[in-house]
Design an enzyme around this catalytic site. Structure first.
Site, PDB file in Angstrom:
ATOM      1  NE  ARG A   1      -4.048  -1.749   0.241  1.00 19.58           N
ATOM      2  CZ  ARG A   1      -4.298  -3.092  -0.511  1.00 19.58           C
ATOM      3  NH1 ARG A   1      -3.307  -3.358  -0.801  1.00 19.58           N
ATOM      4  NH2 ARG A   1      -5.301  -3.759   0.192  1.00 19.58           N
TER       5      ARG A   1
ATOM      6  CB  SER B   1      -8.729  -1.699   4.006  1.00 14.49           C
ATOM      7  OG  SER B   1      -9.244  -2.987   3.402  1.00 14.49           O
TER       8      SER B   1
ATOM      9  CD  GLU C   1      -5.724   0.955   2.053  1.00 16.27           C
ATOM     10  OE1 GLU C   1      -6.815   1.287   1.496  1.00 16.27           O
ATOM     11  OE2 GLU C   1      -5.479  -0.268   2.240  1.00 16.27           O
TER      12      GLU C   1
END
Ligand code: EPU
Length: 349
Positions: A175, A249, A345
């Site tokens: 990520r 997420s 995130e």
């Protein structure tokens, strides 16, 4: 000239005091001082150098599926809406395909599997655009975007010119990428994908194998079959942002040194963990949040999804600030219970 382009045909009009509530998948209310929609990439320098905007903050939004807006934005919001896809060339037996940043991500994945190219099928149905995908190196069901990247085309605001970064220069991680680490510098304008001729399905996730088995196609699966299976799993597991505002997420799965993960598993025997290489383990943030008793928890219209604990949702009129307060609460409760810090995130503005 398309709607939104200015009289010259290339310089887009900039909308003032623009409503962003439909431009973020959380569906929170926020406004921007200016909003430019760019359909012709050649017009980008003109927009960015416009005297009124060049010294003000810039926010690049794709579908707004990985951002939490907690206030109005006193600068220019840029939406790249160029959407072309071209197969540019063959590199040996591999196909190189260029897609412009404004193309919807899932739309591009379907284009690729329908063309018979394998590699992106496990990333089906992820919200967002092609241009947003490399920024956080989207990943799901055992595949990360980085594996299919040949190069990323950008406009570099430091040099005021277009540039091309190969996969190594993108410095992809979990990520993570150079684009995330230097957010103000480069604007992704197009992505070049490389599809190998030696494709075989990535079936490391039991859920994907089970879904294909239920469809009777495990050993004969094509990229399109895997895409269908992954889409079905996601549709079952994750709340649909068109129905219930969310950004996928909300937290990354924590990466811990092996010894720390061992100690946690010893105290919490049911805790899922995966080897992440480099002496580290990845543990499940969704599991930590659920075990902390927060799955389905609500504070007004800001909530933790009852479907998947890693997803924060807007039940109606939650503000960005309320969602951020809920995220801080989740971090606090998980830290108090497990001693683990959860890192958000999405980009929080
Ligand atoms: N779990 C729970 N409770 C929950 C949800 C999950 O206990 O409410 C536990 C379960 O043990 C489950 C494990 O967490 O087995 C893993 O869950 P899941 O397979 O749904 O994956 P995840 O680790 O929660 C990651 C990605 C997702 C991606 C899936 C599938 C991150 C931050 N998220 O989630 O990506 O779709 O794996 O590969 O890495 C996204 O980034 O927006 C996203 C949805």
């Amino acid at each position: 000239m398309s709607a939104g382009d200015g009289p010259s045909g290339t310089a887009p009009l900039i909308e003032r005091d623009a409503d962003l509530s439909r431009l973020n998948t959380f569906g929170v209310a926020a406004r921007a001082a200016g909003l430019a929609r760019v359909r012709d990439l050649d017009a980008l320098p003109t927009v960015l150098d416009a005297p009124e905007w060049r010294d003000r903050p810039l926010l690049v939004l794709g579908e707004g599926s990985n951002v939490l807006l907690t206030r109005d934005f006193d600068g220019l919001v840029l939406r790249i809406e160029a959407q072309r896809i071209q197969q540019s060339h063959w590199a040996g037996d591999d196909a190189v395909v260029r897609a412009e940043a404004g193309r919807g991500w899932h739309d591009f994945v379907r284009w690729s599997v329908d063309a018979g190219f394998g590699g992106l099928e496990n990333l089906s149905l992820i919200p967002g655009t092609v241009g947003a995908a490399p920024i956080q190196n989207i990943g799901a069901y055992g595949v990360e975007l980085a594996a299919c990247i040949e190069a990323v085309e950008v406009y570099d605001r430091a040099t005021r010119g277009f540039d091309l970064l190969d996969r190594t220069a993108c410095a992809f991680g979990y990520r993570d990428s150079v684009f995330k680490r230097e957010p103000a510098r480069r604007i992704v304008t197009a992505v070049r994908f490389r599809f190998g001729s030696d494709w075989s399905p990535v079936l490391s996730y039991p859920g994907v194998r089970e879904e294909l088995a239920a469809r009777g196609v495990v050993s004969t699966s094509t990229p399109a079959d895997v895409s269908d299976a992954v889409s079905a799993i996601r549709a079952r597991k994750l709340p649909d942002p068109r129905v219930l505002g969310n950004a996928g997420s909300f937290f990354k799965n924590p990466l811990l040194p092996q010894a720390e993960a061992d100690a946690l598993v010893a105290r919490h025997p049911g805790m899922p963990r995966w080897d992440a290489g480099g002496g580290r383990s990845k543990i499940s943030a969704g599991w930590l949040i659920e075990q902390a008793g927060l799955k389905g928890h609500r504070e007004g219209d800001a909530g933790v999804s009852a479907q998947h604990a890693l997803v924060l949702v807007n039940h109606g009129r939650a503000s960005g600030a309320q969602l951020l307060a809920l995220a801080r609460h989740v971090q606090g409760v998980v830290h108090a219970r497990f001693g683990v810090h959860l890192e958000p995130e999405p980009l929080i503005l």
